[in-house]
Design a protein around this motif. Structure first.
Motif, PDB file in Angstrom:
ATOM      1  N   GLU A 218       0.831  -1.212   0.000  1.00 37.69           N
ATOM      2  CA  GLU A 218       0.000   0.000   0.000  1.00 37.69           C
ATOM      3  C   GLU A 218       0.871   1.270   0.000  1.00 37.69           C
ATOM      4  O   GLU A 218       0.674   2.193  -0.798  1.00 37.69           O
ATOM      5  N   GLN A 219       1.884   1.278   0.888  1.00 38.96           N
ATOM      6  CA  GLN A 219       2.719   2.492   1.012  1.00 38.96           C
ATOM      7  C   GLN A 219       3.567   2.730  -0.238  1.00 38.96           C
ATOM      8  O   GLN A 219       3.746   3.861  -0.679  1.00 38.96           O
ATOM      9  N   ALA A 220       4.090   1.633  -0.805  1.00 37.69           N
ATOM     10  CA  ALA A 220       4.914   1.771  -2.021  1.00 37.69           C
ATOM     11  C   ALA A 220       4.068   2.344  -3.158  1.00 37.69           C
ATOM     12  O   ALA A 220       4.470   3.276  -3.868  1.00 37.69           O
TER      13      ALA A 220
ATOM     14  N   ALA B 137       2.561  -3.398  -8.877  1.00 36.96           N
ATOM     15  CA  ALA B 137       1.753  -2.278  -8.357  1.00 36.96           C
ATOM     16  C   ALA B 137       2.464  -0.951  -8.618  1.00 36.96           C
ATOM     17  O   ALA B 137       1.831   0.053  -8.975  1.00 36.96           O
ATOM     18  N   ALA B 138       3.795  -0.949  -8.451  1.00 33.61           N
ATOM     19  CA  ALA B 138       4.562   0.292  -8.677  1.00 33.61           C
ATOM     20  C   ALA B 138       4.478   0.700 -10.149  1.00 33.61           C
ATOM     21  O   ALA B 138       4.283   1.887 -10.472  1.00 33.61           O
TER      22      ALA B 138
ATOM     23  N   ALA C 274       5.566   3.908 -12.074  1.00 38.11           N
ATOM     24  CA  ALA C 274       7.039   3.778 -12.061  1.00 38.11           C
ATOM     25  C   ALA C 274       7.523   3.354 -13.448  1.00 38.11           C
ATOM     26  O   ALA C 274       6.983   2.414 -14.045  1.00 38.11           O
ATOM     27  N   LEU C 275       8.558   4.040 -13.946  1.00 33.42           N
ATOM     28  CA  LEU C 275       9.121   3.676 -15.250  1.00 33.42           C
ATOM     29  C   LEU C 275      10.308   2.732 -15.091  1.00 33.42           C
ATOM     30  O   LEU C 275      10.723   2.078 -16.038  1.00 33.42           O
ATOM     31  N   THR C 276      10.873   2.710 -13.868  1.00 34.07           N
ATOM     32  CA  THR C 276      11.993   1.802 -13.575  1.00 34.07           C
ATOM     33  C   THR C 276      11.701   1.095 -12.265  1.00 34.07           C
ATOM     34  O   THR C 276      11.280   1.742 -11.295  1.00 34.07           O
ATOM     35  N   VAL C 277      11.927  -0.223 -12.228  1.00 36.83           N
ATOM     36  CA  VAL C 277      11.836  -0.932 -10.944  1.00 36.83           C
ATOM     37  C   VAL C 277      13.200  -1.553 -10.684  1.00 36.83           C
ATOM     38  O   VAL C 277      13.791  -2.194 -11.570  1.00 36.83           O
ATOM     39  N   ASN C 278      13.689  -1.320  -9.472  1.00 30.23           N
ATOM     40  CA  ASN C 278      15.071  -1.692  -9.155  1.00 30.23           C
ATOM     41  C   ASN C 278      15.103  -2.822  -8.145  1.00 30.23           C
ATOM     42  O   ASN C 278      14.410  -2.783  -7.131  1.00 30.23           O
TER      43      ASN C 278
END
Ligand code: KIV
Ligand code: ZN
Length: 511
Positions: A123-125, A160-161, A166-170
């Protein structure tokens, strides 16, 4: 993608993960110069700091965002609105801003550090990415400690991000625990099982606790990662991050194996590596891959013989490919402006006209004292001028008296920025100690001397002495460096440059 070769993006985090490591702090002019060199090096994204962590970091990100045009500038934020607000303020002037939010996803971090459930983290992310997206299109989300997290949970948070913008997930290996083959498999898994992954760039961020950060990053590229996060000289938390120079050269030399390369101009590597080593005071081991002093040295006769016959017998890359100049012409007092300007260019140190005049004047002064001015001397001159901070105290003159029977005494006269001169004589356990004590009496402060190192810039007795010092007061640290043909003077210069960094910090922070 060029032909069949994918282009891997480089996010350099020397100024964030690197700078937050113990003993690696840099002052503002140093950070700006490092950022400029990273831009010239061709990194795609410069992670410039963590604005909510301190006013100094906020100011540094702001200043860097104001000068960098050809790389994106990123800043790190926790998944909190107040952090994202600070990030947004810091990046207001960036040509290509990126907000990088992070939240841990591993059981140990969620239970003991965050005291949050999986549902709360999810939820927070998501909320943080959605909030950041209102101000900035380019959002990166990192699942801290991703490697020790449940892979399916990471995929869920990444999905979810991405859905939130989000365009990048790390995917970080925050504690450097992964082995290359399993890291590669994990990246494959995450790429295949994250809903919406085709819309985002998959990044990795590897720490070096087992010495495997570069190997893991390369394994991730084989598995489909499209961005790699790294630092110059591998500096960073604990054992550091993946080293940019090792990753980039590994990929470049073996690009047929990976079908991938980066945009990095490798001929800038050496000069930026030396700058980072000098401003952080972190010396490189001579056998450090790519940039160590011995990386291209051949000692054994049989090796020397082979290299003379054909370099490729023992060298897989040339020194020139990382920007170590051939050094054919020796500069001295008869060298003109043109030769000096050319040498600056060869060294990867082009400067503007005003700075050139100052550096050239310094060169002429040095050439009067020293027959041959080496590349290292020139680098030191450039560094001292380009990253100089306003001087609260200026050296006027000094003298020491020392010998084996009696202790040492030193006298020093400094000029304060308001014009007045102060002179003190002091005794000490040696010439350097006596002078440092005299300086402390003049400035009315007693910082702790945490590191004092002196070495010769080049070989030979006419070499300049180069001193590095680290001082500490009330939990803060400052570095200083000094270069002179006289080793006592080089120590004084180093100590004064650290003192001036401290005075500047104290005045900027109203202390
Ligand atoms: O090591 C780590 O997990 C990090 C993240 C904040 C990207 O530095
Ligand atoms: Zn990290």
């Amino acid at each position: 993608m060029i032909g069949d070769t994918r282009t891997i993006k480089i996010l350099d985090t020397t100024l964030r993960d690197g700078e937050q490591a113990p003993g690696c702090s840099m002052n503002l002019p140093e950070k700006i110069e490092v950022a400029r060199r990273l831009e010239r090096l061709g990194v795609d994204i410069i992670e410039a700091g963590f604005p909510a962590s301190s006013p100094g970091d906020l100011d540094a990100v702001k200043a860097i965002a104001g000068v960098i045009k050809n790389s994106a500038v990123a800043c790190l934020c926790r998944c909190l609105e107040k952090d994202i607000d600070a990030g947004r303020e810091a990046l207001a002037k960036a040509a290509s801003p990126r907000i990088h939010v992070f939240l841990a996803t591993s059981p140990v971090h969620m239970e003991y550090k965050l005291k949050m459930t999986e549902a709360q983290v999810l939820e927070q992310a998501t909320a943080a990415v959605r909030y950041a997206k209102k101000f900035c299109n380019d959002i990166e989300f990192s699942a801290e400690d991703a490697f020790r997290s449940d892979p399916d949970f990471v995929c869920k948070v990444f999905a979810a991000a991405i859905d939130a913008g989000a365009l990048t997930v790390n995917f970080p290996d925050t504690v450097g625990y992964a082995m290359p083959a399993e890291f590669g498999e994990r990246i494959h898994y995450v790429k295949d099982h994250t809903h919406g992954m085709e819309k985002a760039c998959l990044s990795v961020h590897c720490h070096n606790d087992l010495g495997l950060a570069v190997a893991n990053s390369l394994a991730a590229v084989s598995a489909g990662a499209a961005q790699v996060e790294c630092t110059i000289n591998g500096i960073g938390e604990r054992a550091g991050n993946a080293s940019l120079e090792e990753f980039v050269m590994g990929l470049r030399l073996r690009r047929e194996l990976y079908s991938a390369d980066t945009h990095i101009d490798s001929t800038q590597i050496y000069s930026v590596s030396r700058l980072v080593s000098q401003v952080t005071g972190i010396k490189l081991p001579p056998n450090k891959a790519i940039v160590g002093d011995n990386a291209f040295a051949h000692e054994a006769g049989i090796h020397q013989h082979g290299v003379l016959a054909n370099r490729e017998t023992y060298e897989i890359m040339t020194p020139e490919s990382i920007g170590i100049p051939k050094n054919t012409i020796v500069l001295g007092k008869h060298s003109g402006r043109h030769a000096f300007e050319e040498r600056l260019k060869e060294l990867g140190l082009p400067v503007d006209a005003e700075t050139f005049e100052k550096i050239f004047a310094g060169f002429k002064e040095l050439a009067d004292k020293k027959k041959a001015v080496s590349d290292r001397d020139i680098e030191a001159l450039v560094r001292d001028i380009v990253v100089s901070i306003p001087e609260t105290w200026k050296l006027d003159h000094w003298a020491v008296n020392t010998g084996s029977a009696l202790g040492a005494s030193g006298v020093i006269r400094l000029q304060h920025k308001d014009g007045k001169y102060e002179k003190i004589v002091s005794m000490g356990d040696g010439p350097v100690d006596s002078i440092f004590k005299a300086i402390n009496q003049i400035i009315g402060k007693e910082p702790e001397l945490e590191l004092y190192e002196i070495g010769a810039i080049t070989g030979g007795s006419s070499s300049q002495g180069e001193t590095m010092v680290k001082i500490a007061m009330n939990g803060q640290r400052w570095n200083g460096h000094g270069v002179s043909t006289d080793i006592i003077e080089s120590s004084i210069k180093a100590y004064l440059s650290a003192i001036n960094a401290m005075e500047y910090y104290l005045s900027e922070n109203g202390k």
